[in-house]
Design a protein around this motif. Sequence first.
Motif, PDB file in Angstrom:
ATOM      1  N   VAL D  15      23.719  -4.727 -28.170  1.00  0.00           N
ATOM      2  CA  VAL D  15      22.469  -3.962 -28.136  1.00  0.00           C
ATOM      3  C   VAL D  15      21.692  -4.295 -26.870  1.00  0.00           C
ATOM      4  O   VAL D  15      21.153  -3.418 -26.198  1.00  0.00           O
ATOM      5  N   LEU D  16      21.667  -5.585 -26.549  1.00  0.00           N
ATOM      6  CA  LEU D  16      20.884  -6.007 -25.398  1.00  0.00           C
ATOM      7  C   LEU D  16      21.486  -5.563 -24.083  1.00  0.00           C
ATOM      8  O   LEU D  16      20.807  -5.479 -23.066  1.00  0.00           O
ATOM      9  N   ASP D  19      19.879  -2.790 -21.997  1.00  0.00           N
ATOM     10  CA  ASP D  19      18.442  -2.801 -21.724  1.00  0.00           C
ATOM     11  C   ASP D  19      18.183  -2.406 -20.279  1.00  0.00           C
ATOM     12  O   ASP D  19      18.821  -2.939 -19.373  1.00  0.00           O
ATOM     13  N   GLU D 116      16.951  -5.525 -34.461  1.00  0.00           N
ATOM     14  CA  GLU D 116      16.853  -4.327 -33.644  1.00  0.00           C
ATOM     15  C   GLU D 116      15.512  -3.637 -33.859  1.00  0.00           C
ATOM     16  O   GLU D 116      15.076  -3.415 -34.984  1.00  0.00           O
ATOM     17  N   GLU D 122      13.326   2.747 -26.393  1.00  0.00           N
ATOM     18  CA  GLU D 122      14.642   2.113 -26.169  1.00  0.00           C
ATOM     19  C   GLU D 122      15.015   1.325 -27.410  1.00  0.00           C
ATOM     20  O   GLU D 122      14.209   0.553 -27.936  1.00  0.00           O
ATOM     21  N   GLN D 123      16.238   1.511 -27.863  1.00  0.00           N
ATOM     22  CA  GLN D 123      16.716   0.719 -28.969  1.00  0.00           C
ATOM     23  C   GLN D 123      17.130  -0.645 -28.428  1.00  0.00           C
ATOM     24  O   GLN D 123      17.992  -0.764 -27.565  1.00  0.00           O
ATOM     25  N   THR D 124      16.501  -1.684 -28.878  1.00  0.00           N
ATOM     26  CA  THR D 124      16.832  -3.001 -28.344  1.00  0.00           C
ATOM     27  C   THR D 124      16.582  -4.048 -29.418  1.00  0.00           C
ATOM     28  O   THR D 124      16.130  -3.727 -30.512  1.00  0.00           O
TER      29      THR D 124
END
Lengths: 523, 121, 522, 439, 99
Positions: D15-16, D19, D116, D122-124
């Motif tokens: 996920v990260l 970024d 999350e 932004e999905q982070t």
Amino acid sequence: MNLLVAQAQQIEAPEIHYGAIAPVLIVLGAACISVLLEALLPKHQRWAVQLVLSLLTLVGATGALILYAVSERPEQGVATLAGTVAVDSPSLFLWATLLVLAFGSVLLIADRSVEPGGAFVAQAAIRPGTIQDRAQATKTGMQTEVFPLTLFALGGMMTFVASNDLLTMFIALEVMSLPLYLLCGLARRRRLLSQEAAVKYFLLGAFASAFFLYGVALLYGYAGSVKLSSIAAAAAGTDRSDTLLFAGFGLLVVGLLFKAAVGPFHAWTPDVYQGAPTPVTAFMAACTKVAAFGGILRVITVAFENTQWEWRGVLYGVAVVSMVIGAVLGLTQTDVKRMIAYSSVAHAGFLLIGSIALVPDGEGVSATMFYLLAYGFTTIAAFGIVSLVRNSDGEATHLSQWAGLAKRSPIVAGVFTFLLLALAGIPLTSGFIGKFVVFSAAIEAGLTPLVVIALVASAVAAFFYLRVIVLMYFSDPAPDGPTVSVPGAFTTIAITLGAVVTLVLGLWPTFVLDWAGTGTFLS
Amino acid sequence: MLDPYLPLVLMFALAGAFALFSVTAAPYIGPRRYNKAKLDAYECGIEPSPQPVVGGGRMPVAYYLTAMLFILFDIEMVFLYPFAVAADKLGLFGLVEIVLFVATVGFAYIYVWRRGGLDWN
Amino acid sequence: MSWVLIALLVVPLVGALVVAFLRKDDKKAKLVALAFSLVELVLAVLLWTAYDPGGSRLQLETKVDWIPAFGVQLAFGIDGIALVMIAVIALLIPLVIGAGWTEKLPAGRSQGGYLALILVQESVTVAVFAATDVFLFYVLFEVMLIPMYFLIGGYGGARRQYAAVKFFLYSFLGGLIMLASAIGAYAMASDELGKGTFDWATLVTVVRDADPTTQTWLFLGFFLAFAIKAPLVPFHTWLPDAAAEAPIGVTVIVVGILDKVGTFGMLRYLLPMFPEASKNLAPYILVLAVAGVLYGSLLATGQRDMKRFLAYVSIAHFGFIALGIFAFTSQAGVGSVSYMLNHSISTGMLILVIGMVIARGGSSQISDYGGMSKVAPLLAGMLLISGLTTLSLPGTNSFVSEFLVLIGSFPTQPVATILATVGMVLAALYVLWLYQRMMTGPLRGDALVAAAAGPGAVGDPEKKTAIGDLTKREIAVLAPLVVIVLALGFYPQPVLDVITPTVGATLTEVGVTDPVSVQEGK
Amino acid sequence: MTKYFAAEIGDTAKVLADDPIWLVLIKVVGIFAFLVVMTLFMINWERKVVARMQHRPGPNRVGPNGWLQSLADGLKLAFKEDIRPVLADKWVFFLAPVISCIPAFLAFSVIPLAGEVNMFGEQTALQLVDLPVGVLVVLACSSLGVYGIVLSGWASGSPYPLLGALRSAAQVISYEIAMGLSIVAVIMFTGSMSTGDIVGAQAHTVLGFAPAWFGLLLFPSFAIYVVSMVGETNRAPFDLPEAESELVGGFHTEYSSLKFALFFLAEYVNMVTVSALATTLFLGGYHAPWSGEFMNTGWWGLLWFIIKTLAFLFLFIWLRGTLPRLRYDQFMKLGWKVLVPTSLVWIMAVAVIRTGAIQQLSTAQRLIALGVVVGLVLLVSFLLPDKKVQDTKGVPLAGSGFPVPPLDLAVPKSAPKRKVKVANLPKETAAVTTGKEAE
Amino acid sequence: MTPTYYLLLSALLFSIGAVGVLVRRNAIVVFMCVELMLNAVNLTLVTFARINGSLDGQVMAFFVMVVAAAEVVVGLAIIMSIFRTRRSASVDDSSLLKY
């Protein structure tokens, strides 16, 4: 780390031939037990128990070795522990040599009759010259940690000669060196000298192992593996940069030559030999030499035989330098321990000749191993004698103090003369047979000029041995000269062992020669 | 796709900038009224005992001992971590190895303990 | 009968062991040592009878495996040359012991140790001549140095340490170089035969066909060792020191026996193993030989010290021997070998006599003596006889040898021979001059003057009683030598009979045919 | 690089990974601010709680209810005089606070604050980075922080700071061993050193109701960690390096103004970091104490995380308020003779149990394995009774001659170093020369 | 980033360490130079591990670290002992052993 996990999935438990590596396991295990004993036993029991344990260990390991050698040993030898340790004929021979030499050394180390309390200081942590130090000089205890240290060093040496990859070799190198650094600094008398020797040995030793390691790293870059056979295989292909190979080889060899006290890399040898407690000097001179040359032989034979035409000239030169330095500087020495140190430098040159004599059927290897065995025994006995000649300050190592020793103690002088003759390589001693086999291997390998230089060097070296004999026999004793201690059982056994082996190998070397020549390195 | 270590670098830069700014600014922000007593080493008001030029000379040996022990055990940890990560896959072999390894270190530990290396006086 | 040879090796060793335990009792030690050396003499006589001059090249052979890995054997056997040399050793040792009966050793040294070393030396030296394995020969060649080293260093004169070390190092270095050559030969054999060997007879067959370059190098290795041992001229400097510093008996052994190993080695090893190289290098060696003759003679003439004088005389004689060897004729060869024998006898006698002189006068300087024949006429006579045989007066044993060398060499090497003849003239000069200075003319030297003045004239009673004519013991020592000198001077045939076949065989191995056919023995 | 880690990359890391840089910058600043605020808050909170425990009001003047007191203190520090002693090593003295400060902030980068979330579209994940070696980063940073302490003491050129620095270094490294060992068991269960993975491994519940927190499952590890985290941060009752009554101010005696403030800041940030790490490793991180969606996703995680962290921070304060300071020898004894061996034995036990469970060993094998571990435990417990063996034959190791302040407070006229030289050297030279002459 | 740069860097570090050993006189500084050399080797090993795509180099770096640590322990003990005796860690002061 995750990559490690990925690779871990392929990890399988390596097959271990416990029978083959039993001697090493016994020695290292006993060293651990020895540490425990050191921790748990009351002070007054330590010496006796440690000594018994050490001797039993050596006997046990030798027994295990013999058992393996006669019963289940495959002709070619086995590579065990995931191929990192090769137990082949040379390994077994060198192991046996190390074990027996260590036996003699341990006896010398344990001796408490010559110097009350032994050659080792009671508490090394006390600063020399202080009140406490003067107080402990009268005590008879000794730092019994020397026993586990010796066993660890021995374990390292045994691993070193059998290691089939360079990383194992490096670890073994350190396992054998670190205890030695410490042992050097533990002398009961002249502690400043001893500590200084330890510092010098340590700093230069660490320096040399850094070189060794950088060599390993470069070879790893070259071959993608540190297995000796992989390096040989990689060197056989021609598509890679030779720079890495030869830079790596050079650095590696510098590290090895340092340990072996060869040629221009010998700077530590005289200092350390002189400063260290004499039993430790004996141990170092005999066993370290065996281990270092065992390693050199294996590396050269297994990994670099194919490329010998590229590096041979360099080692050729190193051997010459070593012999010349040893022989010439030995002439100027006035201390008997330093003299033997320079003699060992010269001998290292001779041994190097044998190591680079890559005769197809391995005669160079067997010759060098025989030489190591012979030299080891002679040296141990010689240092045993050195430890006997004492005055009120401890050992009287200055040559002038040895004048007329034959009148005071004809037996000691006689044995020492015999040992010196062996070091000089006079026939009917093992030293001669050793030189003979090494030189014949070298001549067969086409190193005749080197052999001639070696012969001249041995003649020069003979001069300083003779000088000691002259002093002992033909000079008048100094009025306040040293006395010769009556050795206790341990030292007597050690000296006798060394002298008898020197004689027997001079007269009937066949058995050992045959044994040394039974097989070649596993590659 | 950023390098996974880039955020760390940024954090380093921020913290470093902040710290450096602080130490650099400190002399300029504050008053400057120095005298000899202030600039001497502080020893509760008495005249300071003479010191070597830098670094106070030698330290008690016990600290070196602790440092050595730390190094040894730290190294032990260095080996325990990869083992821990891969422990499940290594299985029995790994277990035996690690027990032997810890036992070996344990011997040394017992030795140090019995010899008073862990005592502090 | 090969047990005789083994007995010859073992008996002195046993004797040495026994004597070594008698260090407390000098008298007993001397008696025991003498007894053993006489047994050795008897054995040597037996050996002589057992040897068959017409028989095979090597006789009375014994071989035992020693180091099978290298094909090394404990192999002993004799040919005519070795036989003669062994015989002369066995003869000289009892005389040396007898001559040294009253000799004073340096403080703190016992007769037991001294005699034990002498007996060990005897055994090892016999073994060197008897060895038929090249490796064994080398080993003994070096081991031979050790007792001699202690004899010179332990019992010699003021500069004994220097002399002992110099002696040892010279020989040791030479030996090592020889070892390299021996290993080279060994390597060649293992190439040729598939298995290495050091057996002399086998090696000869292998090495003699080697290519010239290799042969030359190997030859030089051996030659250096022998040239140092025999001493040929540039390698001789150890000998005067050793001879001067050693006690008299040891000087006899060094000059009379040890040196012969060098010339023996040339005959036994150089010529058969490296025939081509021998022939090619012979001119250079002849130069050395002639140089030795002239140089030795000249320096002998100029010496003021009797023992150094003896050393230079020997150097001159070794020049002759080497000349004979490398002239490659059977006459010269036979002459050389018999010269080796006769040199031992005549020089040995000369040394013993001079030893007796020194024992009386306490000095080895020629200038400390004069007019001695007035005090000790018998001694003077003995000096004259030994001197005359040294200068090869016809009728003495040396004459035969020297004559054979010269007439044998002349056909092949006329120039060298003529130059060497100059040496003969010089020999007459230095020997007679020595005699003249010491024995004739006015009395010189404190001791002599005192002795002539009669008992009690001068304060030092010890020296005074020492001066006198030969004692019965001394006569007993010298008498056999006088007999032999004269006997061999007039009837050398028994010796020549033994030598000639061996020399002939050697020359055959070299592949030389005589220009003049003088096959006396055959 | 991509190829290198792609196969093994963890969920959070994935996920990260995408970024954008502005988001990273925001997070960096955010975390930095969070830590500074936490520090300011902690100082105040600490004073208030301790005051409450001691039945006094605590700071109550500056700001609402005294909550701005620490900010005021901080600002005041900035306007204080900056002193550098003449004997100090200029550059090291200058850099030591920086060295101590940076790792403190850096260590927090790998702590997952929440799962999350959606930040500005932004999905982070609420975490700066998720490295495969995340735990090691924390340990490495805490080791590096020690340099700041040691160097500050060394560079001050003054005895108290030096002793304080030594003690502090000895203390930190001693407890770091225990701390490091306590983490091993957790990693063994997770099979990863990534903090994200570790939190992820604690997301479920066991036995139907209890959260699968390693703090419960591996309680000994947890206990050891908690003890050693207090030691590691030099906090009471282990605050020996700063023990006012003994060492004035310890390593920072000679520091003033903002440099001092940096040490202060670093100490509190470290406290927050170790608390946060404790939360992550043992209390399920940002997960609620129950499984399922309810209050357990997105920004809710931050709440749980902060609550748990504050709980640990409260523990710090509580300890300070209630426990007296240990003696140094007791402290070292606790570290070396209790925590370290217990950790080792516990790790071995965990290893045996886990391997047994995974390999499905036969009973005999399990018994043997257990026997080995029990044997080791017995060995340790039998062989190690801390019986002081009096070495009557030994020589006392006293009179070291190191520069400690004289007891009678008399100031020596000349430097002790020179004095020693004059007094002892002749003797030694004598000893040396006799050795030399003998040769 | 080309791995060659890392190799060059490590070679440079190694050389610095080696020169340091040869020119510096303080035993502890010499010792630190040796450690620098070992760490330069570690860098080389890790770089080659990257180039060769195998983990061996990294594992070796681990072992080197262990050895370096052991060396530190032994070395510090030895240097400390002589340091306490002589009140100086200068190699030049250790001059009892000479040719």
